[in-house]
Design a protein around this motif. Sequence first.
Motif, mmCIF file in Angstrom:
data_model
loop_
_atom_site.group_PDB
_atom_site.id
_atom_site.type_symbol
_atom_site.label_atom_id
_atom_site.label_comp_id
_atom_site.label_asym_id
_atom_site.label_seq_id
_atom_site.Cartn_x
_atom_site.Cartn_y
_atom_site.Cartn_z
ATOM 1 N N SER A 10 -7.360 27.084 15.243
ATOM 2 C CA SER A 10 -6.320 26.131 15.571
ATOM 3 C C SER A 10 -6.484 24.933 14.666
ATOM 4 O O SER A 10 -7.547 24.308 14.635
ATOM 5 N N THR A 11 -5.478 24.615 13.898
ATOM 6 C CA THR A 11 -5.599 23.524 12.942
ATOM 7 C C THR A 11 -5.236 22.184 13.541
ATOM 8 O O THR A 11 -5.488 21.160 12.919
ATOM 9 N N GLY A 12 -4.657 22.159 14.727
ATOM 10 C CA GLY A 12 -4.271 20.882 15.316
ATOM 11 C C GLY A 12 -3.135 20.273 14.526
ATOM 12 O O GLY A 12 -2.292 20.967 13.982
ATOM 13 N N SER A 13 -3.145 18.941 14.427
ATOM 14 C CA SER A 13 -2.076 18.271 13.699
ATOM 15 C C SER A 13 -2.624 17.066 12.965
ATOM 16 O O SER A 13 -3.631 16.486 13.367
ATOM 17 N N LEU A 14 -1.961 16.712 11.897
ATOM 18 C CA LEU A 14 -2.317 15.507 11.160
ATOM 19 C C LEU A 14 -1.395 14.395 11.634
ATOM 20 O O LEU A 14 -0.279 14.241 11.148
ATOM 21 N N THR A 15 -1.862 13.657 12.607
ATOM 22 C CA THR A 15 -1.069 12.567 13.166
ATOM 23 C C THR A 15 -1.931 11.321 13.257
ATOM 24 O O THR A 15 -3.163 11.411 13.368
ATOM 25 N N PRO A 16 -1.331 10.147 13.202
ATOM 26 C CA PRO A 16 -2.104 8.907 13.310
ATOM 27 C C PRO A 16 -2.959 8.891 14.572
ATOM 28 O O PRO A 16 -2.519 9.308 15.642
ATOM 29 N N GLY A 17 -4.215 8.473 14.391
ATOM 30 C CA GLY A 17 -5.130 8.394 15.520
ATOM 31 C C GLY A 17 -6.023 9.611 15.673
ATOM 32 O O GLY A 17 -7.030 9.556 16.359
ATOM 33 N N ASN A 18 -5.668 10.731 15.050
ATOM 34 C CA ASN A 18 -6.501 11.928 15.102
ATOM 35 C C ASN A 18 -7.455 11.927 13.917
ATOM 36 O O ASN A 18 -7.051 11.693 12.787
ATOM 37 N N ALA A 19 -8.753 12.171 14.184
ATOM 38 C CA ALA A 19 -9.717 12.324 13.100
ATOM 39 C C ALA A 19 -9.521 13.705 12.511
ATOM 40 O O ALA A 19 -9.336 14.677 13.234
ATOM 41 N N ALA A 20 -9.556 13.791 11.185
ATOM 42 C CA ALA A 20 -9.319 15.087 10.549
ATOM 43 C C ALA A 20 -10.210 15.254 9.331
ATOM 44 O O ALA A 20 -10.543 14.288 8.661
ATOM 45 N N ASP A 21 -10.602 16.488 9.080
ATOM 46 C CA ASP A 21 -11.275 16.856 7.844
ATOM 47 C C ASP A 21 -10.242 17.608 7.013
ATOM 48 O O ASP A 21 -9.682 18.609 7.469
ATOM 49 N N VAL A 22 -9.989 17.127 5.811
ATOM 50 C CA VAL A 22 -8.950 17.708 4.968
ATOM 51 C C VAL A 22 -9.492 17.842 3.549
ATOM 52 O O VAL A 22 -10.161 16.934 3.054
ATOM 53 N N VAL A 23 -9.217 18.973 2.923
ATOM 54 C CA VAL A 23 -9.582 19.192 1.526
ATOM 55 C C VAL A 23 -8.296 19.478 0.760
ATOM 56 O O VAL A 23 -7.543 20.380 1.118
ATOM 57 N N LEU A 24 -8.046 18.694 -0.290
ATOM 58 C CA LEU A 24 -6.883 18.905 -1.142
ATOM 59 C C LEU A 24 -7.359 19.479 -2.464
ATOM 60 O O LEU A 24 -8.269 18.928 -3.097
ATOM 61 N N LEU A 25 -6.762 20.598 -2.869
ATOM 62 C CA LEU A 25 -7.143 21.273 -4.108
ATOM 63 C C LEU A 25 -6.059 21.111 -5.157
ATOM 64 O O LEU A 25 -4.870 21.099 -4.840
ATOM 65 N N ARG A 26 -6.492 21.024 -6.407
ATOM 66 C CA ARG A 26 -5.535 21.026 -7.517
ATOM 67 C C ARG A 26 -4.968 22.443 -7.639
ATOM 68 O O ARG A 26 -5.701 23.414 -7.570
ATOM 69 N N THR A 27 -3.679 22.531 -7.830
ATOM 70 C CA THR A 27 -3.065 23.850 -7.993
ATOM 71 C C THR A 27 -2.437 24.019 -9.372
ATOM 72 O O THR A 27 -1.795 25.019 -9.631
ATOM 73 N N ASP A 28 -2.652 23.033 -10.242
ATOM 74 C CA ASP A 28 -2.090 23.119 -11.584
ATOM 75 C C ASP A 28 -3.108 23.587 -12.622
ATOM 76 O O ASP A 28 -2.793 23.706 -13.796
ATOM 77 N N ASP A 29 -4.332 23.887 -12.187
ATOM 78 C CA ASP A 29 -5.369 24.372 -13.095
ATOM 79 C C ASP A 29 -5.035 25.812 -13.510
ATOM 80 O O ASP A 29 -4.570 26.604 -12.690
ATOM 81 N N PRO A 30 -5.280 26.180 -14.772
ATOM 82 C CA PRO A 30 -4.962 27.538 -15.226
ATOM 83 C C PRO A 30 -5.656 28.644 -14.435
ATOM 84 O O PRO A 30 -5.165 29.774 -14.384
ATOM 85 N N GLY A 49 -14.593 22.650 -8.697
ATOM 86 C CA GLY A 49 -13.912 21.774 -9.644
ATOM 87 C C GLY A 49 -12.458 21.522 -9.307
ATOM 88 O O GLY A 49 -11.846 20.609 -9.849
ATOM 89 N N LEU A 50 -11.894 22.319 -8.430
ATOM 90 C CA LEU A 50 -10.504 22.139 -8.030
ATOM 91 C C LEU A 50 -10.337 21.129 -6.900
ATOM 92 O O LEU A 50 -9.221 20.751 -6.575
ATOM 93 N N VAL A 51 -11.446 20.676 -6.313
ATOM 94 C CA VAL A 51 -11.356 19.749 -5.179
ATOM 95 C C VAL A 51 -10.939 18.378 -5.701
ATOM 96 O O VAL A 51 -11.656 17.737 -6.447
ATOM 97 N N GLU A 52 -9.773 17.948 -5.293
ATOM 98 C CA GLU A 52 -9.193 16.678 -5.728
ATOM 99 C C GLU A 52 -9.535 15.547 -4.762
ATOM 100 O O GLU A 52 -9.968 14.484 -5.159
ATOM 101 N N THR A 53 -9.321 15.793 -3.473
ATOM 102 C CA THR A 53 -9.518 14.773 -2.453
ATOM 103 C C THR A 53 -10.121 15.413 -1.218
ATOM 104 O O THR A 53 -9.758 16.533 -0.866
ATOM 105 N N VAL A 54 -11.049 14.695 -0.564
ATOM 106 C CA VAL A 54 -11.645 15.161 0.689
ATOM 107 C C VAL A 54 -11.622 14.008 1.679
ATOM 108 O O VAL A 54 -12.014 12.893 1.351
ATOM 109 N N LEU A 55 -11.142 14.302 2.884
ATOM 110 C CA LEU A 55 -11.196 13.351 3.984
ATOM 111 C C LEU A 55 -12.087 13.945 5.060
ATOM 112 O O LEU A 55 -11.940 15.122 5.418
#
Length: 100
Positions: A10-30, A49-55
């Motif tokens: 269950s991923t829950g939701s990304l809403t204000p007030g909720n603590a979340a762990d999020v990983v954003l990956l680059r998708t433009d790499d060859p 190397g594709l990890v752009e941002t981590v919360l």
Amino acid sequence: MSAERVCGLSTGSLTPGNAADVVLLRTDDPTVFPFNNPVGTIVTAADPGLVETVLVAGHVVKHDGRLLGADLPALKARLLESRDHVAAAARFPLDGTWRP
């Protein structure tokens, strides 16, 4: 059916007030472009190397591919000390002269 549901997560939701762990990956790499199948691409081709941002708990700990709040020079110094200690204990030369 979503990947989360298939995996029984269950991923829950990304809403204000909720603590979340999020990983954003680059998708433009060859290595992963074009990004047609997110789950398959991440599992088979993604690398750190594709990890752009981590919360973590809603706080940014990595942004633009760089760790925030980490003393990397101090960490590197500790890693070198550890390597040197292990190499000395094993009598392993670090000057490139070791041969199997």
